[in-house]
Design a protein around this motif. Structure first.
Motif, PDB file in Angstrom:
ATOM      1  N   TYR A 104      -0.080   1.965  -9.293  1.00  0.00           N
ATOM      2  CA  TYR A 104       0.779   2.295  -8.156  1.00  0.00           C
ATOM      3  C   TYR A 104       1.680   3.494  -8.447  1.00  0.00           C
ATOM      4  O   TYR A 104       2.163   4.150  -7.518  1.00  0.00           O
ATOM      5  CB  TYR A 104       1.637   1.087  -7.773  1.00  0.00           C
ATOM      6  N   GLU A 113      -6.892   1.349   0.010  1.00  0.00           N
ATOM      7  CA  GLU A 113      -6.615  -0.050   0.321  1.00  0.00           C
ATOM      8  C   GLU A 113      -7.405  -1.002  -0.563  1.00  0.00           C
ATOM      9  O   GLU A 113      -6.913  -2.077  -0.925  1.00  0.00           O
ATOM     10  CB  GLU A 113      -6.921  -0.327   1.797  1.00  0.00           C
ATOM     11  N   ASP A 118      -1.779  -3.415   0.715  1.00  0.00           N
ATOM     12  CA  ASP A 118      -0.800  -2.966   1.706  1.00  0.00           C
ATOM     13  C   ASP A 118      -0.043  -1.727   1.257  1.00  0.00           C
ATOM     14  O   ASP A 118       0.564  -1.034   2.083  1.00  0.00           O
ATOM     15  CB  ASP A 118       0.223  -4.072   1.987  1.00  0.00           C
ATOM     16  N   TRP A 119      -0.049  -1.449  -0.041  1.00  0.00           N
ATOM     17  CA  TRP A 119       0.767  -0.365  -0.587  1.00  0.00           C
ATOM     18  C   TRP A 119      -0.031   0.928  -0.765  1.00  0.00           C
ATOM     19  O   TRP A 119       0.278   1.765  -1.597  1.00  0.00           O
ATOM     20  CB  TRP A 119       1.407  -0.823  -1.895  1.00  0.00           C
ATOM     21  N   LYS A 120      -1.056   1.091   0.029  1.00  0.00           N
ATOM     22  CA  LYS A 120      -1.886   2.304  -0.017  1.00  0.00           C
ATOM     23  C   LYS A 120      -1.076   3.495   0.471  1.00  0.00           C
ATOM     24  O   LYS A 120      -0.154   3.356   1.276  1.00  0.00           O
ATOM     25  CB  LYS A 120      -3.132   2.127   0.846  1.00  0.00           C
ATOM     26  N   HIS A 121      -1.428   4.678  -0.027  1.00  0.00           N
ATOM     27  CA  HIS A 121      -0.849   5.915   0.525  1.00  0.00           C
ATOM     28  C   HIS A 121      -1.723   7.103   0.124  1.00  0.00           C
ATOM     29  O   HIS A 121      -2.651   6.977  -0.682  1.00  0.00           O
ATOM     30  CB  HIS A 121       0.612   6.114   0.091  1.00  0.00           C
ATOM     31  N   PRO A 466       8.437   4.801  -2.791  1.00  0.00           N
ATOM     32  CA  PRO A 466       7.311   4.253  -2.024  1.00  0.00           C
ATOM     33  C   PRO A 466       7.602   2.874  -1.432  1.00  0.00           C
ATOM     34  O   PRO A 466       7.217   2.587  -0.290  1.00  0.00           O
ATOM     35  CB  PRO A 466       6.180   4.191  -3.059  1.00  0.00           C
ATOM     36  N   SER A 467       8.296   2.021  -2.179  1.00  0.00           N
ATOM     37  CA  SER A 467       8.628   0.693  -1.646  1.00  0.00           C
ATOM     38  C   SER A 467       9.602   0.785  -0.475  1.00  0.00           C
ATOM     39  O   SER A 467       9.584  -0.055   0.432  1.00  0.00           O
ATOM     40  CB  SER A 467       9.244  -0.180  -2.757  1.00  0.00           C
ATOM     41  N   ASP A 470       7.342   2.913   2.750  1.00  0.00           N
ATOM     42  CA  ASP A 470       5.976   2.610   3.192  1.00  0.00           C
ATOM     43  C   ASP A 470       5.893   1.686   4.403  1.00  0.00           C
ATOM     44  O   ASP A 470       4.800   1.420   4.915  1.00  0.00           O
ATOM     45  CB  ASP A 470       5.151   2.027   2.044  1.00  0.00           C
ATOM     46  N   VAL A 472       6.248  -1.443   4.495  1.00  0.00           N
ATOM     47  CA  VAL A 472       5.809  -2.788   4.099  1.00  0.00           C
ATOM     48  C   VAL A 472       7.046  -3.578   3.681  1.00  0.00           C
ATOM     49  O   VAL A 472       7.881  -3.086   2.919  1.00  0.00           O
ATOM     50  CB  VAL A 472       4.797  -2.720   2.920  1.00  0.00           C
ATOM     51  N   PRO A 475       8.198  -5.126  -1.659  1.00  0.00           N
ATOM     52  CA  PRO A 475       8.047  -3.946  -2.518  1.00  0.00           C
ATOM     53  C   PRO A 475       6.715  -3.969  -3.265  1.00  0.00           C
ATOM     54  O   PRO A 475       6.052  -5.011  -3.336  1.00  0.00           O
ATOM     55  CB  PRO A 475       9.210  -4.084  -3.498  1.00  0.00           C
ATOM     56  N   VAL A 476       6.335  -2.838  -3.802  1.00  0.00           N
ATOM     57  CA  VAL A 476       5.164  -2.782  -4.685  1.00  0.00           C
ATOM     58  C   VAL A 476       5.335  -3.855  -5.765  1.00  0.00           C
ATOM     59  O   VAL A 476       6.398  -3.948  -6.382  1.00  0.00           O
ATOM     60  CB  VAL A 476       5.041  -1.383  -5.325  1.00  0.00           C
TER      61      VAL A 476
END
Length: 534
Positions: A104, A113, A118-121, A466-467, A470, A472, A475-476
Motif C-alpha cells: 500500500y 482492486e 477498497d484502497w485501490k488508487h 491515502p487513508s 480515498d 473509504v 484506513p488502509v
C-alpha cells in the motif's frame, strides 16, 4: 485507560498471557464468552505506581490456561475486558497485514482492486526529478515506497525498513511461506523479497552513476494538503544532494540484498553488489563529509544526520559478510574503534545493523572484537530487560522514550531482545517481547490497538494521506501508528495532550502527526517481531 487492557488479537495457547488492570490488587475471573463459565480465577500481581502512564496498575497473569476459545476477564469489582481469543494462530493475519502494508506504500504504479481492495488508487509520481542545484539534470527515480503519511521517499529510512524485513526473512524464513499475494507473486521467491525488491529497485535509481554516491531523498518542495491522493500530488519532484549517510545505508543494504537474493535471482544480486561496491568507493573518497541538511527551498522531511560513522560501519560489515574481502574486514575493525551506538536500530543510528551482521556472519572474525560486541549486545539486552521488570505494562520504554515514533523504539528494542536471545542461544527474553506485542495491540495506557484494522479498538484516523483522501471509511489496514509522544510536536497535541503522562500522550486523529503518523520503518520492526511468533 479505564478498567482492563488486553492484547486485542489474543494469546497463543502456550504463551505468557497477561493483561493490565488500572487499579489496586484485586481478584479476577477468566470467563468463556461461549457459555459464561468461569474457567480460571486468580489474584492480580503486586500493584505498581507506573511512572510512564501516571497510573497505579496491576498485572493479571492467566498463562496457565491454554484451552482454545474466546474469553474475557472480569474483575471482582465488576469491570471487564473486551473478548479475546486464545489459539495457535492469533498473530498470522496481523503479520500478513503488516507486510502487505508495504504494498500500500508503493509509489509509481496502479494499486489495483485485485490486490488493494477498497484502497485501490492510480499510479503516481512518475515524472523524472530535478537534481537540486543542477536544474539542467533530471533523475528518473520512479517506484519505491512512500515513506510515511506523506509522499516523500528517503534512502536512509528505506534502508532501515528493508534491513528489518531481510533480517526477518533470514531469521524466520518459515514465517514467509504464505503468499501475500502481490502482483509479482510467482510461488518461487517469497513475497517479502518481491516487496523489498520494489524498494531496492528505486534505491538503485537513486545512485549517481557518475560518482557512486547516493542522493539523499526524492520529494516535492513541500508537502501536499492532508487529503491529497498520491496520483493528485503533481508538483515538481526534486532529488536532494548526495549524502554520506544515504550512501552508507545504500552500501549496507545493497550488500545485504546481494547475499539474500543470490539463490533466487543471481543477476539482480550481482547488480546489488556492484552498486554497493561503487557506493563504498564513494565513501572511501569522501572520508569526511558534511551532514545532510535540507536545501533552503525544500521543507519536506529532512532526515538530517550529522554522524555517518555508523552507516559506514554497517556498510563495511555487510560487504565483508557478503564478499569475505579483507579490505572490508579491516575497515569494519577500524570503524568499530569510534564512539557511536553499536546496538541502535533507528534510521539515524544504524550501528546495530553492523553489529548484528558481524555477529551473524559465517566469515572469520577478529575474536576479541566479536567477543566485545557480543558482550555489549547482551549487556544492552539486560538493561532493556531491567526496564521491563519495572514497567507497569512490562515493556522496555523509559518515560523519556515516549518520543515521536515511540512505537518504533518499542519494536526496535523488542527486535534487539530477540536477536540477543538468538546470538546468545537462549530464550530468556521471549516472554518480555510478548509484552511488547501485547502493548502494541492494546495492552497500553490508552487501551487501543496501534495497528489499523486489528483489534477491537484499533486506531482509525492515522496521519496518512491515502487513508484520509480515498473516501473509504476504514484506513488502509496493517499500518503501525507512531504512538504516544510526550513532546507534543503538532498543534493538536499541544492543545489536547500537554500535561498528559508520557504513555497517554496520544490522539487518534489525522491532525496529530507527531503521535499518529505511520511509516515504513515503524511497520518493519513489527514484521520482524511477529515473525518470531508465527
Amino acid at each position: 485507560m479505564m478498567g482492563i487492557t488486553i492484547n486485542q488479537l489474543g494469546y497463543r495457547n502456550k504463551d505468557t498471557k497477561t493483561a493490565v488492570f488500572a487499579g489496586e490488587n484485586e481478584g479476577f475471573k477468566l470467563i468463556s464468552q461461549e457459555n459464561g463459565e468461569v474457567v480460571w480465577e486468580g489474584e492480580t500481581l503486586i500493584s505498581l505506581d507506573d511512572a510512564a502512564s501516571g497510573m497505579t496498575v496491576s498485572k493479571l497473569d492467566f498463562s496457565e490456561w491454554q484451552q482454545p476459545g474466546t474469553y474475557y476477564v472480569k474483575m471482582n469489582n465488576g469491570s471487564q475486558s473486551e473478548p479475546f481469543l486464545i489459539g495457535e494462530e492469533v498473530y498470522e493475519e496481523a503479520h500478513q497485514a503488516l507486510l502487505k502494508a508495504f504494498y500500500y506504500f508503493r509509489c509509481g504504479m496502479d494499486l489495483e482492486e485485485q490486490y488493494a481492495g477498497d484502497w485501490k488508487h492510480g499510479k503516481c509520481h512518475l515524472t523524472p526529478a530535478i537534481v537540486y542545484g543542477d536544474e539542467t539534470r533530471k533523475v528518473d527515480a520512479w517506484g519505491g515506497w512512500h515513506d510515511a503519511g506523506d509522499y516523500g521517499k528517503y534512502v536512509g529510512p528505506g534502508a532501515k525498513a528493508v534491513a528489518d524485513l531481510l533480517l526477518a526473512f533470514e531469521c524466520y524464513p518459515k514465517a514467509f511461506a504464505r503468499m501475500v499475494p502481490l502482483p509479482e507473486t510467482d510461488g518461487v521467491m517469497p513475497d517479502v523479497l518481491h516487496e523489498c525488491r520494489y524498494e531496492l529497485d528505486w534505491m538503485l535509481r537513486m545512485q549517481d552513476n557518475k560518482s557512486g554516491g547516493v542522493f539523499h531523498k526524492l520529494t516535492t518542495l513541500r508537502f501536499p494538503s492532508a487529503d491529497t491522493m498520491p496520483e493528485d500530488d503533481t508538483e515538481e519532484l526534486y532529488v536532494s544532494p548526495i549524502s554520506a549517510t544515504a550512501t552508507g545505508c545504500f552500501a549496507g543494504i545493497m550488500a545485504m540484498a546481494a547475499r539474500v537474493y543470490d539463490r533466487f535471482d543471481a543477476a539482480f544480486a550481482s547488480s546489488c553488489l556492484i552498486a554497493a561496491e561503487a557506493a563504498w568507493e564513494w565513501l572511501t573518497l569522501h572520508p569526511e563529509y558534511p551532514g545532510f541538511r535540507n536545501p533552503s527551498s525544500i521543507v519536506t522531511g529532512e532526515y538530517g544526520d550529522k554522524l555517518d560513522t555508523d552507516e559506514r560501519y554497517w556498510a563495511a560489515a555487510e560487504l565483508y559478510r557478503t564478499t569475505g574481502e579483507a579490505r572490508y574486514h579491516e575497515a569494519f575493525q577500524q570503524l568499530a574503534e569510534f564512539s557511536f551506538d553499536k546496538y541502535e536500530l533507528g534510521w539515524a543510528d544504524m550501528g546495530g545493523y553492523g553489529t548484528i551482521s558481524y555477529l551473524m556472519s559465517e566469515r572469520e572474525r577478529e575474536a576479541g572484537l566479536a567477543e566485545q560486541l557480543q558482550a555489549g549486545l547482551q549487556e544492552e539486552a539486560g538493561k532493556l530487560a531491567a526496564v521491563c521488570r519495572q514497567d507497569g505494562f512490562g515493556i522496555s520504554l523509559l518515560p523519556e522514550q515516549y518520543i515521536w515514533g515511540s512505537n518504533m523504539v518499542l519494536l526496535n528494542q523488542a527486535m534487539l531482545l530477540l536477536i540477543a536471545d538468538r546470538l546468545g542461544g537462549t530464550t530468556a527474553y521471549e516472554r518480555l517481547v510478548l509484552d511488547h506485542i501485547h502493548y502494541l495491540f492494546g495492552m497500553n495506557a490508552v487501551g487501543m490497538s496501534y495497528v489499523t484494522g486489528f483489534g477491537s479498538k484499533p486506531i482509525r484516523h492515522p496521519h496518512h494521506r491515502p487513508s484520509e483522501g480515498d473516501g473509504v471509511d476504514e484506513p488502509v489496514p496493517g499500518l503501525v501508528s507512531g504512538g504516544p509522544n510526550v513532546g507534543v510536536q503538532d498543534e493538536y497535541a499541544r492543545e489536547h495532550l500537554t500535561g498528559k503522562a508520557p504513555a497517554a500522550a496520544f490522539a487518534d486523529v489525522m491532525e496529530s502527526y507527531s503521535t499518529n503518523e505511520v511509516t515504513i520503518y515503524w511497520n518493519s520492526p513489527a514484521v520482524f517481531v511477529l515473525s518470531h511468533f508465527v
